[in-house]
Design a protein around this motif. Sequence first.
Motif, PDB file in Angstrom:
ATOM      1  N   SER A 261      42.233  29.531  38.259  1.00  0.00           N
ATOM      2  CA  SER A 261      41.965  30.384  37.545  1.00  0.00           C
ATOM      3  C   SER A 261      40.825  31.324  38.030  1.00  0.00           C
ATOM      4  N   GLN A 262      40.721  31.388  39.287  1.00  0.00           N
ATOM      5  CA  GLN A 262      39.581  32.050  40.137  1.00  0.00           C
ATOM      6  C   GLN A 262      38.114  32.282  39.372  1.00  0.00           C
ATOM      7  N   ASP A 263      37.982  30.773  38.938  1.00  0.00           N
ATOM      8  CA  ASP A 263      36.649  30.715  37.975  1.00  0.00           C
ATOM      9  C   ASP A 263      35.478  30.197  39.145  1.00  0.00           C
TER      10      ASP A 263
ATOM     11  N   ALA B  32      37.345  39.955  37.402  1.00  0.00           N
ATOM     12  CA  ALA B  32      37.376  40.726  35.939  1.00  0.00           C
ATOM     13  C   ALA B  32      38.643  40.930  35.454  1.00  0.00           C
ATOM     14  N   VAL B  33      39.701  41.521  36.355  1.00  0.00           N
ATOM     15  CA  VAL B  33      40.956  41.760  35.907  1.00  0.00           C
ATOM     16  C   VAL B  33      41.542  40.213  35.559  1.00  0.00           C
ATOM     17  N   SER B  34      41.413  39.390  36.331  1.00  0.00           N
ATOM     18  CA  SER B  34      42.096  38.061  36.143  1.00  0.00           C
ATOM     19  C   SER B  34      41.575  37.590  34.678  1.00  0.00           C
ATOM     20  N   GLN B  35      40.163  37.689  34.493  1.00  0.00           N
ATOM     21  CA  GLN B  35      39.946  37.148  33.217  1.00  0.00           C
ATOM     22  C   GLN B  35      40.183  37.964  31.933  1.00  0.00           C
ATOM     23  N   LEU B  36      40.319  39.512  32.053  1.00  0.00           N
ATOM     24  CA  LEU B  36      40.709  40.349  30.953  1.00  0.00           C
ATOM     25  C   LEU B  36      41.989  40.219  30.705  1.00  0.00           C
ATOM     26  N   GLY B  37      43.158  39.631  31.450  1.00  0.00           N
ATOM     27  CA  GLY B  37      44.558  39.380  31.292  1.00  0.00           C
ATOM     28  C   GLY B  37      45.453  40.488  31.717  1.00  0.00           C
ATOM     29  N   HIS B  38      44.984  41.490  32.665  1.00  0.00           N
ATOM     30  CA  HIS B  38      45.968  42.179  33.601  1.00  0.00           C
ATOM     31  C   HIS B  38      46.815  43.448  32.799  1.00  0.00           C
TER      32      HIS B  38
ATOM     33  N   SER C 208      35.108  31.779  31.473  1.00  0.00           N
ATOM     34  CA  SER C 208      35.667  31.816  30.419  1.00  0.00           C
ATOM     35  C   SER C 208      34.350  31.587  29.505  1.00  0.00           C
ATOM     36  N   GLY C 209      33.373  31.237  29.641  1.00  0.00           N
ATOM     37  CA  GLY C 209      32.292  31.347  28.736  1.00  0.00           C
ATOM     38  C   GLY C 209      31.751  29.830  28.323  1.00  0.00           C
ATOM     39  N   ARG C 210      32.370  28.905  28.682  1.00  0.00           N
ATOM     40  CA  ARG C 210      31.951  27.310  28.483  1.00  0.00           C
ATOM     41  C   ARG C 210      30.917  27.047  29.569  1.00  0.00           C
TER      42      ARG C 210
ATOM     43  N   LEU D 187      26.075  29.199  50.746  1.00  0.00           N
ATOM     44  CA  LEU D 187      26.402  30.309  51.246  1.00  0.00           C
ATOM     45  C   LEU D 187      27.924  30.650  51.683  1.00  0.00           C
ATOM     46  N   LEU D 188      28.371  29.377  52.255  1.00  0.00           N
ATOM     47  CA  LEU D 188      29.764  29.105  52.880  1.00  0.00           C
ATOM     48  C   LEU D 188      30.727  29.488  51.655  1.00  0.00           C
ATOM     49  N   THR D 189      30.418  28.726  50.538  1.00  0.00           N
ATOM     50  CA  THR D 189      31.467  28.675  49.469  1.00  0.00           C
ATOM     51  C   THR D 189      31.372  30.035  48.941  1.00  0.00           C
ATOM     52  N   PHE D 190      30.343  30.902  48.812  1.00  0.00           N
ATOM     53  CA  PHE D 190      30.155  32.433  48.305  1.00  0.00           C
ATOM     54  C   PHE D 190      30.871  32.964  49.328  1.00  0.00           C
ATOM     55  N   ILE D 191      30.666  33.075  50.371  1.00  0.00           N
ATOM     56  CA  ILE D 191      31.424  33.817  51.317  1.00  0.00           C
ATOM     57  C   ILE D 191      32.867  33.688  51.246  1.00  0.00           C
ATOM     58  N   LEU D 192      33.199  32.383  51.543  1.00  0.00           N
ATOM     59  CA  LEU D 192      34.936  32.189  51.339  1.00  0.00           C
ATOM     60  C   LEU D 192      35.531  32.446  50.144  1.00  0.00           C
ATOM     61  N   PHE D 193      34.730  32.468  48.954  1.00  0.00           N
ATOM     62  CA  PHE D 193      35.197  32.927  47.547  1.00  0.00           C
ATOM     63  C   PHE D 193      35.482  34.344  47.629  1.00  0.00           C
ATOM     64  N   PHE D 194      34.462  35.100  47.934  1.00  0.00           N
ATOM     65  CA  PHE D 194      34.430  36.516  47.692  1.00  0.00           C
ATOM     66  C   PHE D 194      35.171  37.238  48.840  1.00  0.00           C
TER      67      PHE D 194
END
Lengths: 733, 325
Positions: free
Chosen positions: B287-289, B37-43, B98-100, B21-28
């Motif tokens: 990479s915000q993964d 999405a923007v970061s992964q799609l390439g700006h 990134s799909g791996r 929960l803590l990881t989730f909150i801190l990340f978001f």
Amino acid sequence: MTAENTIKITTATHRFIRALSLLALLALASCGEPPWNNPNPPPQDDLITYQSMISPTPPKHLDPALSYAADESLFIMQIYEPPMSYHFLKRPYELIPGALESDPQVTYLDAEGLPVEEDDEAVAFTRYTLRLRDDLRYQPHPAFARDAQEQPLYLFATAAEGEEFRQIPDFPETGDRPVTANDYAYAIKRLADPLNASPMLGFMSQYIVGMKEFSERVAELPRDAWLNLDEYSMDGLEVVDDLTLNITIKGRYPQFVYWLAMPFFSPIAPEVDRFYQNPGFADRNLTLDWWPVGSGPFMMVKNDPNSEIVLERNPNYHEDFFPTEGAPGDLEAGDLEDAGKPVPFIDRAVFRLEKSGLSLWTKFMQGFYDRSGETNSNTTGVFDQAFVVRPDGVEMSPELAEHEITMSPDVKPGVYYYGFNMRDPVVGGYTEDKRKLRQALQIAFLTEEYLNVFYKGNGIAAQNLIPPGIPGNLEGEAGINPYVYDWVDGEPRRKSIEYARQLLAEAGYPNGRDARTGEPLKIFIDVQSQAISNTSMNWIDRVFADIGVQVEFRPADFNRTREKLLTGNTQIYSHGWLADYPDPENFLFLLYGPESPLECDCDGANNSNYASEEYDALFRGMRVLPAGPQRDELVARMVELYRRDAVWLNAFFPKQIFLNNSWVYNNKRHGISKATLKYTRVDEDEREAKQRQWNQPVTWPLYAAVLLLASLLLPGIVAYRRRQNATARDIGE
Amino acid sequence: MLAYIVRRLFYAIPILIGVNLLTFILFFVVNSPDDMAVSQLGHKYVTPEAVQAWKRKNGYDLPLFFNSQERGGDALTETIFFTKSVKLFAFDFGRSESGRDITTDVSTRMWPSLAVALPTFVVGIWVNICVALMVVMFHATRLDRWAVFVFVGLMSISSLFYIIGGQYLVAKTWKLVPISGFNGDIQPWKFLLLPVLVGVIGGIGSGARWYRTLFLEEANQDYVRTARAKGASELRILFRHILPNALIPILTGVVIVIPTLFMGGLLIESFFGIPGLGSYMLDAINSQDFAIVRSMVFLGSILYIVGLILTDISYTWADPRLRLN
């Protein structure tokens, strides 16, 4: 201490030293022949290998439908062959047929689909007819392997069936087949398939006829198994025969031909797509995103993005030759020495992941990497070690010169800039006083000094928003920004600070204070915290202090900065743009009104929110015109508006210096295309000799370490033994 | 003991939920699904449709914690938090942004991490204990005082200095080993020598000083004086009497680390180009993964809990008087 004890200690000491020496000798012997520090495995075969690196992070996507980054193109563009390509040597950049036999045939159509003249107002569609070369053939791959009944050999019903295959080289059987026009059509359908989440879906749907409808239709289909996109048609795609494809786009968009040189339009064989949909394959990273399949000069034989990626020559690659023509000066520079020779020159390229700058640089200087970088020169961090800046340019340091390293400067077709938000109540607006305010700030921002201090001179102060080498960027006096520069003694000279102060006063801010309120003028600059240093903030602070203007920086992370741009909540912001294709349209659209995030409610490129009806009309006209004087005229007028309205505070075109070891040839940099590995030539004998010469191990520290260890331990051993043998009270007392 | 272990495992569940929960909150707090999405799609040319398609594909098109469009329990389960978290408890880490496949990546990358961390750990402990015992042997002498001075000096130096200094001297100047890299096919030891050496030397200061303190506490006990009075040699006193009695605090600090060795080291792996889990985590943060960050934090928490349980078990081995109830 008794004599007996002394003898014991001496014997133990000798044994100890002998043991340590033996250990050191054994360690040295097991190292084998120098160089011991060679991180590359000894050659197992006689394939000519190019040694390179991936830095600082591995590629994220190698699926042409998804990939949109230079470090990914580095691989994709060696493996796939999009319809168009770029001439390796010619500048300005020249588009040439890639997988095509000749340039696409362009037909203009009216709303009924009937051919009309190019300049006819009735043009509603443009049809591109692509005629493929007849010698394109896919690399050997298990997706093409067939059994005796001509059925695909590796199609599995359950994950357990194909469990033994962890990587593509694990498959014992491979096959191949010619590339067909349908494969190019299939690739475009994959762009439209929402399941692939291609970054091109939204953009290309505006142009390719029927793409949006295709996407919506496919989105409604059940996707519990592989969906053969061939079973669904897209209005804008017509496969005429095995080698001919028609692509129809809406209206006129001459720049479409540039997109045909990008990885998105690489062919995808449907059976390859089917192969990678085998159950359980994705769990082992057996996907098109990690194991590309193409017809280009190289094929992927190893993909461990955590460690290394290896490409090898595709045995099915068609006949291809080094160009016989180049840009002026190429012949003298030796860039045409291999003219007319068959390519590729190398058999294998190994790209190792390298995260640390020190390691990368050291390996390059030790000769274990052939070049200092691929998509990034990696020389910025070691600039003072590598180069000496002289009045007439940059020279290599003596160490590099001794290694006979060569330099390849590269001016990227991109622009970095600080832009004004034209909607801001202080610096924005289109009245004369606002223009003067912005021009004063432009003059005060000494871009040349900024580049010298923070970029070691590696950049060109922009007179224009279009970089050199792209039509619309003029050289000489005709190319300067007359609002900021004067042409003096054959070169542009920035206008004086006094003139900037005068402009500022005319704008209503004499001595940097608001004439009405007496308050000092304070400007706010939004920057990405990772992208700016304290020293550069101090520098900017100082240059504006010269005209009495105060600056406040508002650093934030990328997401927050982007959010401010999307909502227009900024005054001055920093940004950059790297071109997709070498056309002025790809830069001029940065100021196109509908591209403003506040207008389109999207991630638009016009972050300055520049709004000029004249500019927008010119842009719309220029966009659909073919190259020629009429288009140049429109471009020139748009550039003039950009200069007059002083939309950006400053701008520069980034420049990098790539370094090449002396055994690597054909090093000319191509700013747009990454499909240049096939032209790289390596002299392996010279490399081996130089590596041996440069990497003779220094062994004295090993012996010194043994001695140091002994000198630390021996007194301890002696003291211990003395203590053990000591009596409770000294006999003499 | 079995009942104790089972009880501890049950205690782990709320801890893991809390960590998640803590990881989730801190990340978001710092990244929205749109940012990802923007970061992964390439700006570039990122349209709202492309962002939506990416979110749908990767399961980020749901609300974070509460889905007001759903009724009953679905209001909580049809959320990003639930759908992304519940699979973790079945050790299904899913795919990276990134799909791996994360499980495949983790199982591949933990071995290089272990190849560096294990020898560093074992050799480090052995060296630290030996050095500390030697210093204890010469307690209250000039050697002891100098040793403490050197330990404090070594502790005060940043680990980056050891890494860069080691690379500069051993690999760059003396050319004895490769400066970085990892290759299991060719003499893997030559890639490990330097990181292990740097890891051990970098740890001597704090490790030996800590062990010295523990050993000194024991060295003043009555049983040591008795052993000495009985004529036991100093080595025997150190290794057979002091060391076993000082094991409890040593085990507290050491056993807990053992399971986490798989996770590798962020700095060592990044600078030496070791393709392990430490650098995996660092890359994911950059990479915000979120998928990888979440999985690695979860895995790290589990290994830490396992370490704590192993520590408790090891106490019973070190001191037979202790019982786990």
